[in-house]
Design an enzyme around this catalytic site. Structure first.
Site, PDB file in Angstrom:
ATOM      1  N   GLU A 231       0.886  -1.120   0.060  1.00 52.25           N
ATOM      2  CA  GLU A 231      -0.035  -0.089  -0.013  1.00 52.25           C
ATOM      3  C   GLU A 231       0.904   1.109   0.063  1.00 52.25           C
ATOM      4  O   GLU A 231       1.992   1.398   0.453  1.00 52.25           O
ATOM      5  CB  GLU A 231      -1.030  -0.081   1.235  1.00 52.25           C
ATOM      6  CG  GLU A 231      -1.985  -0.972   1.537  1.00 52.25           C
ATOM      7  CD  GLU A 231      -3.249  -0.932   0.697  1.00 52.25           C
ATOM      8  OE1 GLU A 231      -3.351   0.169  -0.217  1.00 52.25           O
ATOM      9  OE2 GLU A 231      -4.169  -1.647   0.687  1.00 52.25           O
ATOM     10  N   CYS A 232       0.339   2.420  -0.615  1.00 53.07           N
ATOM     11  CA  CYS A 232       1.293   3.672  -0.595  1.00 53.07           C
ATOM     12  C   CYS A 232       0.875   4.413   0.629  1.00 53.07           C
ATOM     13  O   CYS A 232       1.531   5.460   0.892  1.00 53.07           O
ATOM     14  CB  CYS A 232       0.770   4.372  -1.888  1.00 53.07           C
ATOM     15  SG  CYS A 232      -0.803   4.648  -2.033  1.00 53.07           S
ATOM     16  N   GLY A 233       0.353   3.926   1.709  1.00 56.79           N
ATOM     17  CA  GLY A 233      -0.162   4.686   2.893  1.00 56.79           C
ATOM     18  C   GLY A 233      -1.229   5.423   2.787  1.00 56.79           C
ATOM     19  O   GLY A 233      -1.641   6.210   3.765  1.00 56.79           O
TER      20      GLY A 233
END
Ligand code: SF4
Length: 245
Positions: A231-233
């Site tokens: 995930e990119c956050g």
């Protein structure tokens, strides 16, 4: 620290009630509810994935003035940028680019080269999370295109939930859709999509961190391939009891 909603007019209790009422409802109904509840303080982030494009198609009918933005990291595929123009031509919706504070050239000069190779979390934080925080100022709610069956974490999400990371109510209208539902909708309504999906890229992010997948591989396995990161956050999943995972 409490994770409870801090919106004065939309309590944690209302979030729980809305989630219970809308879980299982069609995406169009969920979006209509979101527009009624939050517009004009409603926004949506999109990377022009197939799910996001389905939502844009629906918003074009419900309310095309909902502000939609794209986190333009400077590392997106040219096909992704071209898709923004197709969406504009098709729906008259101009997706707003949100930029990081520095260009790619400045960023790489500052760090002695690209960070995506050895510090992707930092790179995503600087070029996605911080810009999203700025983009969210003044809004009460945001729409995301996540689906439950994409990752284990996303399976824990609610259709309506509090997003403590960004201080917004988060609405996930496609949460209960499958990949097949998405592509059936795209075919039925001729929704524009990224041509890279026809070249074995089921999930598309920035070009340095995206690769095509082989038959039978998980659909997000081409993102940050070879790394634990998935995930990119942007999508930290919160339970509606306030606990994050
Ligand atoms: S996906 Fe890759 S290039 Fe894009 S912001 Fe994250 S680490 Fe950087």
């Amino acid at each position: 620290m409490s994770n409870a909603s801090t919106l004065p007019h939309f309590s944690q209790e209302r979030i729980v009630q809305a989630n219970a009422a809308l879980d299982g409802a069609p995406p169009f109904t969920i979006l209509q509810w979101a527009v009624d509840a939050f517009f004009p303080k409603l926004t949506m982030g999109t990377a022009f994935g197939p799910e996001g494009n389905c939502i844009i198609h629906m918003l074009a009918q419900i309310n095309p003035r909902v502000r939609i933005f794209n986190l333009e990291t400077g590392y997106q595929f040219k096909e992704t940028l071209e898709l923004r123009e197709q969406i504009k031509d098709r729906y008259g919706i101009e997706v707003e680019y949100i930029y990081p504070e520095t260009t790619v050239a400045e960023y790489e000069a500052e760090h002695g080269g690209p960070l995506y190779e050895h510090r992707p979390d930092q790179c995503c934080h600087d070029r996605k999370v911080l810009p999203l925080r700025r983009a969210a100022v003044g809004y009460d709610a945001w729409i995301s295109a996540i689906r439950k069956d994409q990752t284990k974490d996303r399976g824990q999400a609610g259709v309506v939930q509090w997003d403590a990371k960004f201080g917004l109510v988060k609405i996930n209208p496609l949460l209960n859709w499958t990949k097949k539902d998405v592509w059936t909708f795209i075919a039925k309504h001729d929704v524009p999509y990224n041509p890279l999906h026809d070249q074995n890229y089921p999930s598309i992010g920035c070009w340095p961190c995206t690769r095509p997948v082989s038959d039978g591989e998980d659909e997000r396995s081409g993102r940050w391939a070879g790394q634990v990161k998935k995930e990119c956050g942007l999508h930290v999943i919160e339970h509606n009891d306030g606990s994050g995972i």
